[in-house]
Design an enzyme around this catalytic site. Structure first.
Site, PDB file in Angstrom:
ATOM      1  N   LYS A  25       0.842  -1.212   0.000  1.00 23.02           N
ATOM      2  CA  LYS A  25       0.000   0.000   0.000  1.00 23.02           C
ATOM      3  C   LYS A  25       0.873   1.257   0.000  1.00 23.02           C
ATOM      4  O   LYS A  25       1.940   1.276   0.656  1.00 23.02           O
ATOM      5  CB  LYS A  25      -0.898  -0.031   1.244  1.00 23.02           C
ATOM      6  CG  LYS A  25      -1.955   1.073   1.297  1.00 23.02           C
ATOM      7  CD  LYS A  25      -2.873   0.889   2.506  1.00 23.02           C
ATOM      8  CE  LYS A  25      -3.953   1.962   2.580  1.00 23.02           C
ATOM      9  NZ  LYS A  25      -4.877   1.759   3.715  1.00 23.02           N
ATOM     10  N   SER A  53      -9.666   1.946   2.693  1.00 23.53           N
ATOM     11  CA  SER A  53      -8.727   2.723   1.914  1.00 23.53           C
ATOM     12  C   SER A  53      -7.726   1.877   1.140  1.00 23.53           C
ATOM     13  O   SER A  53      -7.116   2.361   0.207  1.00 23.53           O
ATOM     14  CB  SER A  53      -7.982   3.696   2.815  1.00 23.53           C
ATOM     15  OG  SER A  53      -7.177   3.007   3.749  1.00 23.53           O
ATOM     16  N   SER A  80      -9.901  -0.425   6.919  1.00 16.87           N
ATOM     17  CA  SER A  80      -9.353  -0.210   5.578  1.00 16.87           C
ATOM     18  C   SER A  80      -8.711  -1.426   4.917  1.00 16.87           C
ATOM     19  O   SER A  80      -8.457  -1.386   3.714  1.00 16.87           O
ATOM     20  CB  SER A  80      -8.338   0.942   5.606  1.00 16.87           C
ATOM     21  OG  SER A  80      -9.004   2.183   5.603  1.00 16.87           O
TER      22      SER A  80
END
Lengths: 453, 453
Positions: free
Chosen positions: B83, B158, B182
């Site tokens: 990420k 996210s 997330s």
């Protein structure tokens, strides 16, 4: 020490022998203290609430236990004063805040329950700076606590009533609370020992918070042993640890790693307190300690106080939010201003304050890693007069202990030229060591001249 | 599963056997994945930065280790996506925030260093909702990540890029981060497994914080075992624990205490997700689990999200304070609004939020004490379209795991009527159990139809 009455002179630790020898009973001890309170406290201003009948009853029960050789602990029968932010069942529970003056505690705080289970006689509640948010103990709702060494001078704060009552011989020992220095500062100002334990060692349950992330309950006594014994009883759940703390360790066991003394260059500290620190260092060296000067460069003392005050203000305001809305005039303007300095910052500032204070704590802990303890002043100056008011730097040296969560003991180190007590702090990695350093290095100052008789 | 290419179909756990059997080499695996990225990611929008030369070099080194029987771990040679808020040396480090788009990470985050030490091939950085502050992954600076199951639909967030890349077979497994859900939300939306570990198990060092008190690094995989293996490698320092996690536990060992399922009365949850939860409960009962309905009365799901968003906003704003002052336009208006909702509250409100969220956590932990785990929806609904936008209740069920700090694994539970993945969460007291429940109860959905070939 120098109280003419041997019961008072015995402090906390000396009572055990008196009781065991049947020289006195807990009832006689209670009456001796109560008679001093009745005679002296009107002018001194320590106690804000008592239940004398309950205390006398507790003393009778303790006497009965001692008589049949069944004392509950080394503090069974000892008369203890409790700071007014700690819940004592049946007594007011207000932290010196007007808005709460008529609230009666339904239950004992866990720390009080521990002391009762150990047989302590709870003498009553003692005065404090309003909401614990200051170091003057000139309380707008409950009056001033005078410094027993010099009336007109502050006993410090916020646990001013606790320290003054110990100093003047109006209790055998006392509980206080310490968020940025509130046990150690008044102990220093009144010539007694004040111990802020390792964070979490004594429960802060049912203690009205100034800052629930920085608050510690601590002990005031007329010797390091008195502080240690009250601490051991107060954290009773941890029985093994308690016996470690209460058993004085031999001096030699402390002299096995270098000790640090804080370099004071550029820091606020008057000559008398500097001399007191130097005397403690000299004594330590005479006793065989290796002492090295350290600067703690990564720890910004001033900034730590600023962040601690922001956090305390925000947490105090959050804790009192409902009452502030309902009865704002039950809080003094000064107290509201102090809370607002933190509480009315933005949330982002507070989040940064928690983060930055944690960073300072990490730096300090790293810098102290090589040492078994740190000697530093308790405060930049001895007690100030009410007229002069609180020194802005009063928590400069004490905040460190709350930030790192390590135990710190303030101990007396003689008197200043104008006969006010001087004080030094020992901070260490465990309670036994900070208390042991205080025991070894202190220069006790005896009782305040006007309170000896 | 249902990727036609056996290398992709192998996921993470299947690669070990392929490598050990010399059926394929890490270089071939890397090339298979890179070729899919080159062909498919233009339309999907997962990767925001790659260093393909470095990845290929890492694959060669892994191949050389496997060839001489010296693999570093069970993930040696596995291609992993990271990420974009996690530092990978030499790649941009921006958390999807425009202001940081040109910042290059000097060092690997500790978690990335752990994966490299285990031999992982870091494929590159994947897209995320700006600043981790949302569950749409429609990033104003780096574009949209499409849901591989239906373009025009969100992959959630996210960690939308992480989950979509796993789902579409553009990496063997991926790292995400999870503050209020997330990792689990996008895993649920894309039909993969998403594991939020016990708080602190994986280092959050050098992960751009959304909330340093609630952030967790987690793992996305196409099976519970894939999540477990990546987790074990990512928390490498705790070697013993890692081997516990990576070794699948027999189902019988889980069936030794009752399990709880959340009562949904009055909670936001559509029929398809309700049916998915009911199917998981029915399967659990068939497998021999005793499952009891619980209400968690002391835990207010809605309030926990509100407090979590306040805390996250305040901590995000504190973390970005300097850049917000220097380059406010490098943050989208939406992101600034989200931060301000928390960050511009008063400090007293934030202090109360920390306190109240801790109180909710205590209630939830107490209510869960009698159970070995809790089954609950991952989200109130399956993936939403970009046009419809993020559901306001998307983190309603996931925030609990962050608040109590306990591990929670989102696992697929079939498809909805319109062919979107459904998902259920298992929350437990240790990572092995939540992963084991996910393994036992999941109804895998295979690969998204348009990504199988």
């Amino acid at each position: 020490m120098s109280f003419t009455n041997p019961i008072i002179e015995a402090g906390l630790s000396g009572l055990t022998d008196l009781f065991a020898d049947r020289a006195v009973t807990p009832v006689e001890v209670f009456k001796s203290y109560q008679s001093r309170i009745d005679g002296l406290d009107g002018a001194l201003g320590c106690y804000v609430a008592q239940d004398t009948a309950a205390a006398e009853q507790a003393a009778h029960e303790s006497a009965e236990r001692w008589a049949r050789g069944a004392a509950l602990s080394m503090i069974d029968g000892a008369p203890i004063a409790v700071k007014a932010n700690i819940a004592v069942a049946g007594l007011p529970w207000h932290a010196g805040i007007g808005a709460f003056r008529d609230r009666i505690a339904e239950d004992d705080a866990p720390v009080v329950a521990q002391l009762r289970a150990a047989g302590a006689v709870i003498l009553g509640l003692v005065n404090m700076h309003e909401g614990a948010f200051g170091a003057l103990t000139d309380n707008p709702w409950f009056g001033r606590t005078q410094n027993p060494w010099k009336h007109g001078y502050s006993a410090g704060g916020s646990s001013g009533g606790s320290a003054a009552a110990v100093s003047a011989g109006l209790c055998a020992a006392a509980l206080g609370s310490d968020t940025l220095g509130s046990v150690r500062i008044p102990s220093g100002f009144t010539g007694v020992f004040g111990h802020k334990p390792t964070q979490g060692l004594i429960s802060t349950g049912d203690v009205i918070p100034m800052s629930w992330t920085l608050d510690h309950v601590g002990t005031h006594g007329r010797s390091a042993d008195d502080c240690a014994r009250l601490l051991a009883a107060a954290c009773g759940a941890e029985a093994e640890l308690a016996s470690e703390i209460a058993r004085p360790s031999p001096l030699e066991s402390l002299i096995d790693a270098p000790m640090a003394v804080l370099r004071l260059d550029g820091f606020p500290c008057d000559d008398a307190q500097k001399a007191a620190l130097a005397a403690a260092v000299a004594k330590a060296r005479r006793l065989g300690f290796e002492v090295e000067e350290v600067a703690l460069d990564g720890y910004d003392f001033q900034e730590a106080v600023r962040l601690g005050v922001i956090i305390s203000g925000a947490e105090s305001m959050a804790d009192h939010a409902a009452m502030l809305a309902q009865n704002p005039d039950g809080f003094s303007a000064e107290f509201r201003r102090n809370m607002a300095f933190g509480g009315e910052q933005t949330a982002a500032v507070l989040a940064g304050a928690y983060r930055d204070l944690a960073g300072l704590a990490e730096s300090a802990r790293a810098a102290l890693g090589a040492y078994q303890g740190l000697l530093l002043p308790t405060t930049p100056c001895a007690a100030y007069s009410f007229e002069a008011g609180q020194s802005p730097d009063v928590a400069f040296y004490t905040t460190l202990g709350n930030v790192v969560g390590l135990p710190a003991t303030a101990f007396p180190m003689g008197l200043s030229g104008d006969e006010l007590p001087l004080s030094v702090q020992a901070l260490a990695w465990d309670d036994e060591t900070s208390l042991g350093l205080a025991r070894a290095l202190a220069e006790p100052v005896g009782a305040p001249p006007n309170y000896r008789g």
